[in-house]
Design an enzyme around this catalytic site. Structure first.
Site, PDB file in Angstrom:
ATOM      1  N   SER A  16      33.208  25.218  50.464  1.00  0.00           N
ATOM      2  CA  SER A  16      33.865  23.903  50.478  1.00  0.00           C
ATOM      3  C   SER A  16      34.612  23.780  51.804  1.00  0.00           C
ATOM      4  CB  SER A  16      34.829  23.778  49.305  1.00  0.00           C
ATOM      5  OG  SER A  16      35.478  22.521  49.329  1.00  0.00           O
ATOM      6  N   ASP A  83      38.042  16.542  45.613  1.00  0.00           N
ATOM      7  CA  ASP A  83      37.304  16.517  44.343  1.00  0.00           C
ATOM      8  C   ASP A  83      36.518  17.821  44.151  1.00  0.00           C
ATOM      9  OD1 ASP A  83      38.213  14.064  43.557  1.00  0.00           O
ATOM     10  OD2 ASP A  83      36.511  12.950  44.403  1.00  0.00           O
ATOM     11  N   GLU A  84      35.917  18.333  45.260  1.00  0.00           N
ATOM     12  CA  GLU A  84      35.222  19.631  45.174  1.00  0.00           C
ATOM     13  C   GLU A  84      36.181  20.717  44.704  1.00  0.00           C
ATOM     14  OE1 GLU A  84      31.775  19.410  48.666  1.00  0.00           O
ATOM     15  OE2 GLU A  84      33.553  20.663  48.926  1.00  0.00           O
ATOM     16  N   LEU A  85      37.363  20.707  45.272  1.00  0.00           N
ATOM     17  CA  LEU A  85      38.347  21.736  44.949  1.00  0.00           C
ATOM     18  C   LEU A  85      38.733  21.678  43.476  1.00  0.00           C
ATOM     19  CD1 LEU A  85      40.142  24.003  45.986  1.00  0.00           C
ATOM     20  CD2 LEU A  85      41.862  22.286  46.588  1.00  0.00           C
ATOM     21  N   ILE A  88      35.910  23.130  41.535  1.00  0.00           N
ATOM     22  CA  ILE A  88      35.874  24.589  41.699  1.00  0.00           C
ATOM     23  C   ILE A  88      36.885  25.256  40.777  1.00  0.00           C
ATOM     24  CG2 ILE A  88      36.482  26.452  43.319  1.00  0.00           C
ATOM     25  CD1 ILE A  88      35.244  24.670  45.538  1.00  0.00           C
TER      26      ILE A  88
END
Length: 980
Positions: A16, A83-85, A88
């Site tokens: 990321s 949003d990725e975080l 995750i």
């Protein structure tokens, strides 16, 4: 970094990050280092980024084992990254680090978001901030920082391996191959594997040659338990594949987890334990599509137990290849130096063409003189070179005790013996012969030939004898005695003991020798005694000064040229299974009746002075009685009526034999050979179950009429004579009806029946007829039922034209030989000499009918003497491609041709086992015929191409002109003749 716990994982790492600078610089270098370690990284170049995270990225995060967050100062400026975080951290507990600049960027990103989104992002960043990571400002050397990151990822991957080993759902295992290379020690398996590795390795990004696995797995070594040994093996393999020092693994699914999606080349050399294979390569699903896993080993059982189907057996090199291996080691060139050719050939032969032996001996002779080569040759003949012995001994030492014992029995006594014969002689021992032979064969310590004989490499024989030699410095205390001088010393000094099981004495290697009465007295356990003469024509004089003490445990007594008239009076061989005394001076075996319940075979062949066969009434298990050329035997005793297990009675050449018992029916007797019993007048009607009967060259005048009714098992009958001057059997004018009515006779030999004029009929199952030298035979009225029949009318010079035409019309023979002056007209292609080109436009791709056949006819000139007929037919395309090669061996010693003869036979156009490989386009097929002694015997040849009804072949025939006779045939004519 964060770890995912989902089952389906396509990637090792999900990165990321934010910004093209990170992608081009930092991340590109990291990708390179990950790839070198086999770590698969998710790449998002093809995904269009928007304001919110897409389903593809969510799926990628969930399918990754580790998520790595690259926190650049602008990372928090991207709602996509935030949003990725969140995704995750929802999947797995994470770790990371961020700075002050990172916080300001985050504030600007939150200005347009709802309070709920702000809270979610804030919590995610707070969680990341609580875990320490790698900070670029803390590293002066960016390359070392990269190595640290890759090492941390590798470590985390090992810790997070799945605790189960469920099969991966994906491409079938047929896309991955496991291949076994199997063969004896020293045969060159490792050399072949190395060559394969060097040839293939450039095509595989990840590769490993793991050599010398022998001894690398031992669950009892130094108290280390089985599980830790296996972990250690997996760690070694992964460390070599990824070129990394001492990779740590924590459970036995590490190889599968690391390599299931990697295309790898792995060679595991010298595998000795099934556990090694299970630990390092349990299933093809452990490795990615296109992988090649190759094993080398001496034990075929391991390969079979592991389910490996593709097994390559490494056989010995040819004589030429062996000589080349030796010369490369000795002379650093591929052929012998001048003056060393004969020595090189002999040393290669004594090395048994074993590559290891050739290399070791060749290296030791580098730069040596011819005298030194001669000394080495003597050493090879008498002993085993130490380095070679050490390698070969490994296979022996892995055997169980009973299999080691069987190995020594074979090496010292039973090599080249028939399996059934050895099994019979060892039937009451504690050796499990059948299973033991299989074990020895699977471990490449011997093999069984196609005719059932035990074949052991000469160096392995020497190894076995060396092991026996080490049993004691005193020869009389060893299990087997095979050295002639040692045998002489033991017998002369009476130093044999109960340790001796077998003696194999080559008498051709000693001078005259005398054996005393008590020479065998202390060898109470002696089971196998063989005195033989290895060199034909050499008759060494071994004398018995007194009658020997009898040997109570003896199972085999095989004494060539036994010197006395009778066996010792105290001879009580209750355990004897086989008595073999060829070329003996015996006149009688023993007096009275001997109780010999174990005896199965008696062979007294060529005992020319033998006058009397003993009473065999107490030998109920006798199966074979061989009395070949026992010229003084007059009578077959009536006691044979008790031999209900007798299978073979071979008495050919017993010229004085006159009396045969009558009114008996031996239930098991299926072969009787009384050929050349020139005084015999009565037909041997001693069994209704005889299958093979030979009474040629006897004085038998009549075949009893009952033979047709009662001898229904008869398949082979020889009632003729091979001697042209002999008038025996000359009274036959036609074949007796009782012979014609035999339902299962397959072979009938009626040679030299000089008054035979007609074959009005033959047995219905006949497939082989030999009417050689039936010179009055004129008519043949019967039909031929078997399409594979072989018929020989050699020198039947009175055969009428109609008879010859009738015989030739029955075309589908294995072979047919009869007098004739020219190749018949129905052979559409003819040429003078021994070759003919048959033009045809032929195009074949892939599979072709294996029964696409031809019929050939050769006109042979008269020959003198007794020639061997060995005809070879080679078929080639116009371009020189060999399509097929067929050999026809007509018979053994054959009478000379009185006139020209025709030889007719059939064959396949193409080699049947390679039909699927054909890719041929040609305009003609060349037929070349050769005769072993002289091709000039072939005056003319003819060929006809045949095709079975309903077969198809991809071909077009647009030219039918044949070289040699210029005959032109239309397509219609070919179809009418049922040809292609």
């Amino acid at each position: 970094m964060a770890s995912s716990s989902h089952r389906i994982r396509k990637y090792h790492v999900f990165p990321s990050f934010h910004g093209p600078d990170v992608r081009r610089k930092f991340l590109s270098h990291l990708h390179y280092h990950f790839a070198s370690k086999g770590i698969t990284v998710f790449k998002d170049q093809e995904i269009v980024r928007g304001q919110t995270i897409g389903p593809e990225l969510k799926q990628a995060i969930r399918e990754s084992r580790i998520s790595m967050v690259v926190l650049s100062k602008n990372y928090a400026s991207s709602s996509w990254c935030l949003d990725e975080l969140v995704e995750i951290l929802e999947c797995k507990e994470a770790c990371g680090q961020m700075s002050g600049d990172f916080g300001r960027a985050f504030g600007r990103t939150c200005e347009i978001q709802t309070e709920e989104v702000k809270q979610i992002w804030s919590k995610a960043l707070t969680d990341v901030a609580e875990i320490a990571g790698v900070h670029s400002l803390s590293w002066d050397d960016e390359a070392k920082m990269m190595q640290k990151i890759v090492a941390d990822v590798s470590k985390n991957l090992n810790v997070t391996l799945s605790r189960d080993c469920d099969k991966v759902v994906g491409l079938g295992s047929h896309l991955r191959k496991m291949i076994g290379i199997w063969g004896p020690a020293g045969i060159g398996k490792t050399t072949i594997a190395r060559a394969l590795y060097n040839q293939l390795s450039s095509s595989f990004p990840l590769r490993c040659f793991m050599g010398n696995l022998k001894g690398s797995y031992n669950k009892s070594i130094m108290g280390v338990d089985d599980y830790d040994s296996k972990l250690c093996l997996q760690s070694q393999l992964l460390s070599r594949i990824f070129n990394q020092t001492d990779m740590k693994v924590h459970d036995l699914c590490a190889i599968k987890e690391w390599l299931h999606d990697q295309r790898v080349l792995i060679i595991l050399d010298d595998v000795e334990e099934l556990e090694q294979l299970d630990t390092l390569a349990k299933e093809t699903s452990w490795f990615g599509p296109g992988s090649r896993i190759i094993f080398t080993m001496k034990d075929k059982n391991i390969l079979k137990a592991h389910g490996i189907k593709e097994i390559y057996h490494v056989d010995l090199p040819s004589e030429e290849e062996a000589l080349e291996i030796l010369c490369l080691s000795a002379f650093k060139q591929r052929s012998p130096r001048e003056g060393f050719k004969e020595l090189s050939h002999r040393i290669a032969e004594f090395c048994g063409y074993l590559p290891l032996g050739l290399c070791v001996v060749g290296s030791s002779l580098r730069g040596a003189s011819k005298n030194e080569w001669g000394h080495q040759l003597y050493r090879l003949e008498t002993s085993l070179e130490r380095k070679i012995g050490n390698v070969l001994r490994v296979g022996y030492e892995t055997l169980l005790q009973k299999d080691q014992d069987l190995f020594l029995h074979i090496a010292c006594f039973f090599y080249n013996e028939n399996v059934d014969h050895m099994t019979t002689l060892l039937s009451k021992s504690n050796l499990d012969v059948r299973n033991g032979l299989k074990t020895l064969a699977d471990k490449s310590l011997l093999k069984v030939s196609t005719d059932g004989r035990i074949v052991m490499h000469c160096l392995l024989q020497k190894l076995g004898r060396q092991i026996v030699l080490e049993q004691s410095i005193e020869p009389g205390r060893r299990q087997f005695l095979v050295e002639p001088q040692e045998i002489c010393d033991v017998l002369a000094n009476e130093t044999g003991t109960g340790s001796v099981l077998g003696i194999s004495f080559d008498m051709s290697k000693i001078s005259e020798f005398s054996i005393r009465r008590r020479a065998f007295a202390r060898m109470r356990n002696l089971q196998f005694l063989r005195f033989y003469i290895n060199k034909p024509g050499m008759h060494k004089k071994v004398s018995l000064l007194d009658d020997m003490e009898y040997l109570p445990s003896l199972k085999l007594l095989d004494w060539n040229s036994y010197p006395r008239k009778r066996l010792p009076p105290k001879f009580r061989p209750e355990c004897l299974i086989e008595l073999r005394m060829q070329f003996s001076k015996l006149e009688k075996l023993w007096g009275g009746v001997q109780l010999l319940v174990n005896l199965k075979k008696i062979d007294l062949s060529y005992s020319f002075k033998l006058k009397e066969i003993p009473n065999l009434s107490e030998t109920p298990n006798l199966e074979i009685l061989r009395l070949v050329f026992c010229k003084s035997v007059v009578e077959l005793p009536s006691s044979i009526s008790n031999l209900h297990k007798l299978k073979k009675l071979i008495m050919k050449g017993c010229k004085k034999l006159q009396v045969i018992p009558t009114n008996i029916n031996l239930a098991s007797l299926d072969e009787v050979d009384m050929s050349n019993c020139s005084s015999l007048t009565s037909f041997p009607d001693i069994s209704r179950n005889i299958k093979h009967l030979n009474v040629r060259n006897t004085k038998i005048r009549e075949v009893p009429p009952t033979i047709g009714r009662h001898w229904s098992s008869l398949t082979w009958l020889h009632i003729g004579s091979r001697k042209p001057h002999d008038i025996i059997n000359s009274h036959f004018i036609t074949i007796p009806d009782c012979v014609i009515s035999l339902p299962f006779v397959q072979s009938l030999i009626i040679q030299n029946c000089r008054k035979l004029v007609s074959l009005q009929g033959l047995p219905p199952s006949l497939w082989c007829l030999d009417a050689t030298d039936c010179r009055s035979l004129t008519t043949v009225l019967h039909t031929f039922g078997d399409p594979c029949a072989s018929f020989n009318y050699r020198n039947c010079v009175m055969l009428e034209e109609e008879a010859r035409r009738r015989i030739i019309q029955q075309w589908d023979y294995n072979y047919l030989c009869l007098p004739g002056k020219e190749v018949p007209i129905n052979f559409t292609h003819k040429a003078t000499g021994n070759s003919i080109a048959v033009p045809m436009s032929l195009h074949v791709e892939g599979t072709i009918s294996a029964s696409s056949r031809f019929k050939a006819c050769l006109l042979l000139s008269p020959v003198k003497g007794y020639p061997l007929f060995d005809i070879t037919c080679r078929l080639r395309s116009k371009e020189g491609i060999l399509l097929n090669e067929v050999e026809y061996w007509i018979s053994g010693l054959s009478p000379k041709f009185l006139t020209e003869h025709l030889l007719i036979f059939c064959g396949d156009l193409f080699q049947t086992d390679k039909c699927h490989e054909l890719d041929i386009t040609t305009s003609e097929i060349l037929f070349e015929f050769s005769c072993r002694d002289n091709d000039d015997k072939i005056i003319e040849c003819g060929v006809q191409i045949l095709r079975e009804e309903g077969e198809s072949i991809s071909s077009a025939m647009d030219c039918y002109e044949t070289r040699g006779n210029n005959n032109h045939h239309t397509d219609g004519e070919y179809k009418a003749e049922n040809t292609l």
